[in-house]
Scaffold this motif. Structure first.
Motif, PDB file in Angstrom:
ATOM      1  N   ASP A 288    -114.271  39.471  43.937  1.00  0.00           N
ATOM      2  CA  ASP A 288    -113.674  39.339  45.231  1.00  0.00           C
ATOM      3  C   ASP A 288    -114.693  39.435  46.201  1.00  0.00           C
ATOM      4  OD1 ASP A 288    -111.030  39.112  44.078  1.00  0.00           O
ATOM      5  OD2 ASP A 288    -110.667  41.052  44.431  1.00  0.00           O
TER       6      ASP A 288
ATOM      7  N   SER B  66    -115.487  43.778  41.115  1.00  0.00           N
ATOM      8  CA  SER B  66    -115.159  42.929  40.050  1.00  0.00           C
ATOM      9  C   SER B  66    -114.263  43.525  39.330  1.00  0.00           C
ATOM     10  CB  SER B  66    -116.376  42.404  39.504  1.00  0.00           C
ATOM     11  OG  SER B  66    -116.832  43.879  38.885  1.00  0.00           O
TER      12      SER B  66
ATOM     13  N   SER C 213    -109.971  40.467  34.548  1.00  0.00           N
ATOM     14  CA  SER C 213    -108.605  40.018  34.848  1.00  0.00           C
ATOM     15  C   SER C 213    -107.697  39.934  33.597  1.00  0.00           C
ATOM     16  CB  SER C 213    -108.641  38.689  35.538  1.00  0.00           C
ATOM     17  OG  SER C 213    -107.883  38.273  36.008  1.00  0.00           O
TER      18      SER C 213
ATOM     19  N   LYS D 178    -108.969  47.773  46.459  1.00  0.00           N
ATOM     20  CA  LYS D 178    -110.410  47.078  46.101  1.00  0.00           C
ATOM     21  C   LYS D 178    -110.362  47.212  44.414  1.00  0.00           C
ATOM     22  CE  LYS D 178    -114.971  47.535  47.348  1.00  0.00           C
ATOM     23  NZ  LYS D 178    -116.108  48.265  48.570  1.00  0.00           N
TER      24      LYS D 178
ATOM     25  N   THR E   7    -112.273  33.796  39.809  1.00  0.00           N
ATOM     26  CA  THR E   7    -111.932  34.382  38.178  1.00  0.00           C
ATOM     27  C   THR E   7    -112.727  33.234  37.337  1.00  0.00           C
ATOM     28  OG1 THR E   7    -110.079  35.265  39.124  1.00  0.00           O
ATOM     29  CG2 THR E   7    -110.404  35.058  36.757  1.00  0.00           C
TER      30      THR E   7
ATOM     31  N   ARG F 246    -110.138  47.410  52.256  1.00  0.00           N
ATOM     32  CA  ARG F 246    -108.957  46.843  50.990  1.00  0.00           C
ATOM     33  C   ARG F 246    -108.440  48.070  50.261  1.00  0.00           C
ATOM     34  NH1 ARG F 246    -109.663  42.287  46.543  1.00  0.00           N
ATOM     35  NH2 ARG F 246    -107.287  41.914  46.137  1.00  0.00           N
TER      36      ARG F 246
ATOM     37  N   GLU G 168    -101.601  32.137  50.712  1.00  0.00           N
ATOM     38  CA  GLU G 168    -102.605  31.983  49.749  1.00  0.00           C
ATOM     39  C   GLU G 168    -102.371  30.677  48.864  1.00  0.00           C
ATOM     40  OE1 GLU G 168    -103.971  35.261  46.307  1.00  0.00           O
ATOM     41  OE2 GLU G 168    -101.694  34.708  46.141  1.00  0.00           O
TER      42      GLU G 168
ATOM     43  N   LYS H 285    -113.095  38.560  37.249  1.00  0.00           N
ATOM     44  CA  LYS H 285    -112.660  38.401  38.652  1.00  0.00           C
ATOM     45  C   LYS H 285    -113.465  39.104  39.802  1.00  0.00           C
ATOM     46  CE  LYS H 285    -108.410  39.449  40.564  1.00  0.00           C
ATOM     47  NZ  LYS H 285    -108.531  40.504  41.835  1.00  0.00           N
TER      48      LYS H 285
ATOM     49  N   VAL I 264    -109.633  37.022  51.750  1.00  0.00           N
ATOM     50  CA  VAL I 264    -109.975  37.776  50.445  1.00  0.00           C
ATOM     51  C   VAL I 264    -110.179  36.425  49.513  1.00  0.00           C
ATOM     52  CG1 VAL I 264    -109.360  39.208  48.356  1.00  0.00           C
ATOM     53  CG2 VAL I 264    -109.134  39.923  50.699  1.00  0.00           C
ATOM     54  N   TYR I 265    -111.325  36.123  49.172  1.00  0.00           N
ATOM     55  CA  TYR I 265    -111.425  35.058  48.032  1.00  0.00           C
ATOM     56  C   TYR I 265    -111.912  35.708  46.888  1.00  0.00           C
ATOM     57  CZ  TYR I 265    -113.626  30.357  46.957  1.00  0.00           C
ATOM     58  OH  TYR I 265    -113.851  29.142  46.109  1.00  0.00           O
ATOM     59  N   SER I 266    -110.750  34.996  45.875  1.00  0.00           N
ATOM     60  CA  SER I 266    -111.032  35.601  44.314  1.00  0.00           C
ATOM     61  C   SER I 266    -111.805  34.384  43.665  1.00  0.00           C
ATOM     62  CB  SER I 266    -109.788  36.043  44.105  1.00  0.00           C
ATOM     63  OG  SER I 266    -109.331  37.153  44.843  1.00  0.00           O
TER      64      SER I 266
END
Length: 315
Positions: free
Chosen positions: A130, A111, A114, A6, A157, A3, A306, A128, A153-155
């Motif tokens: 990830d 992390s 955010s 990142k 927050t 990524r 998304e 956040k 990609v699962y975020s």
């Protein structure tokens, strides 16, 4: 998974208390100076705890396996790339129920503070986490069952005002694929018989308990008085609320998603599930699950999808 953007580790942006992140024993934990916290298992990227004002918002079965041996009963499992038992004549047809997202080992990507988005008011206010999953990380069996090149990609927050969970899906291959996704959230309540689910009025739903046919929600609120398993389609309102004793308990705001599932197993089904404990735990939970499950999402090579949710607790 690779990524390019990142996120960087959290760095102090002031002299006051800062958010903290700890990753160990297959689990990522984030905590705000307020004491609010979130715990995410790398297995399934499953959120297993979200506390605000010192109180737990999620329900997790006492018999849930948290060692990576099977999907977690409770919390917020990630359903991908199919919801429920997949059709045998579909590309997902060889996969198990709910696909492989919830029972694969995800990579912790890092992390970041955010400072933008729905929950942020500055670097100290939210954090956040990830997590990533790609075709290369799947078991050999899953690779054969669904041979498409993808990246997830699962975020997650955590903010002072709530919790946001977003799933980003990218087609990294050379052919189109179809998928469904769902965030299977189990919410904790004091007594489900004193609760209602609001914000679904006039919405068409498929009733999996009654006859698997379409019906229309005729009342502005849904009361849980027995087993409920409904797929609400193309919901016009952005937010579905859990109301307890006439007061708002929790808001579920869909972000770029229009479907939601409402589920409670009630007495007999709870008895029949080996990992559902205590057996009367159905009284203290209700699932309101945002997703894209009415038909299939098509993703061409290079395209990205998304969607997710913003949760606000009123404890």
């Amino acid at each position: 998974m690779d990524r390019s953007n990142k996120p960087s580790p959290i760095t102090a942006s002031g002299t006051g208390p800062q958010p903290s992140v700890r990753v160990e024993n297959g689990r990522a934990n984030a905590r705000l100076p307020t004491g609010d916290s979130v715990d995410v298992l790398l297995y399934g990227a499953t959120v297993v705890s979200w506390k605000s004002n010192g109180k737990e918002n999620l329900w997790v079965s006492e018999a849930a396996k948290l060692d990576g041996s099977k999907p977690v009963r409770g919390g917020i499992p990630v359903v991908f790339p199919c919801f429920g038992p997949p059709p045998k004549d579909h590309a997902t047809g060889k996969l198990p129920q709910h696909g492989f997202g919830r029972n694969s080992n995800w990579e912790y990507l890092g992390s970041s503070s955010s400072e933008s988005g729905s929950l942020a008011r500055g670097g100290d206010d939210s954090i956040k986490l990830d997590f990533g999953l790609s075709h290369a990380q799947l078991s050999e069996e899953a690779k054969k069952q669904w041979p498409y090149a993808f990246g997830l990609v699962y975020s997650v927050t955590l903010g002072k005002d709530g919790l946001q969970t977003m799933l980003n899906v990218t087609n990294q291959g050379k052919e189109m694929f179809e998928f469904q996704m769902l965030l299977h959230s189990y919410f904790r309540v004091d007594d489900v018989t004193r609760c209602s689910v609001n914000g679904l009025g006039s919405t068409t739903y498929i009733d999996k308990v009654l006859d698997a046919k379409e019906h229309q929600q005729s009342t502005p609120e849904l009361r849980i008085t027995g087993e409920v398993d409904r797929v609400y389609k193309s919901i016009k309102q952005d937010t579905t609320s859990i109301v307890q004793d006439g007061k708002s308990r929790l808001d579920v705001q869909r972000d770029r998603l229009v479907d939601s599932v409402v589920w409670n197993p009630w007495i007999e089904k709870a008895k029949g599930m080996g990992d559902f404990e205590p057996k009367d735990g159905y009284k203290n939970m209700v699932c309101v699950e945002v997703g894209a499950v009415d038909g299939w999402q098509k993703l061409e090579p290079g395209e990205t999808f998304e969607g997710g949710q913003i949760l606000k607790s009123h404890l």
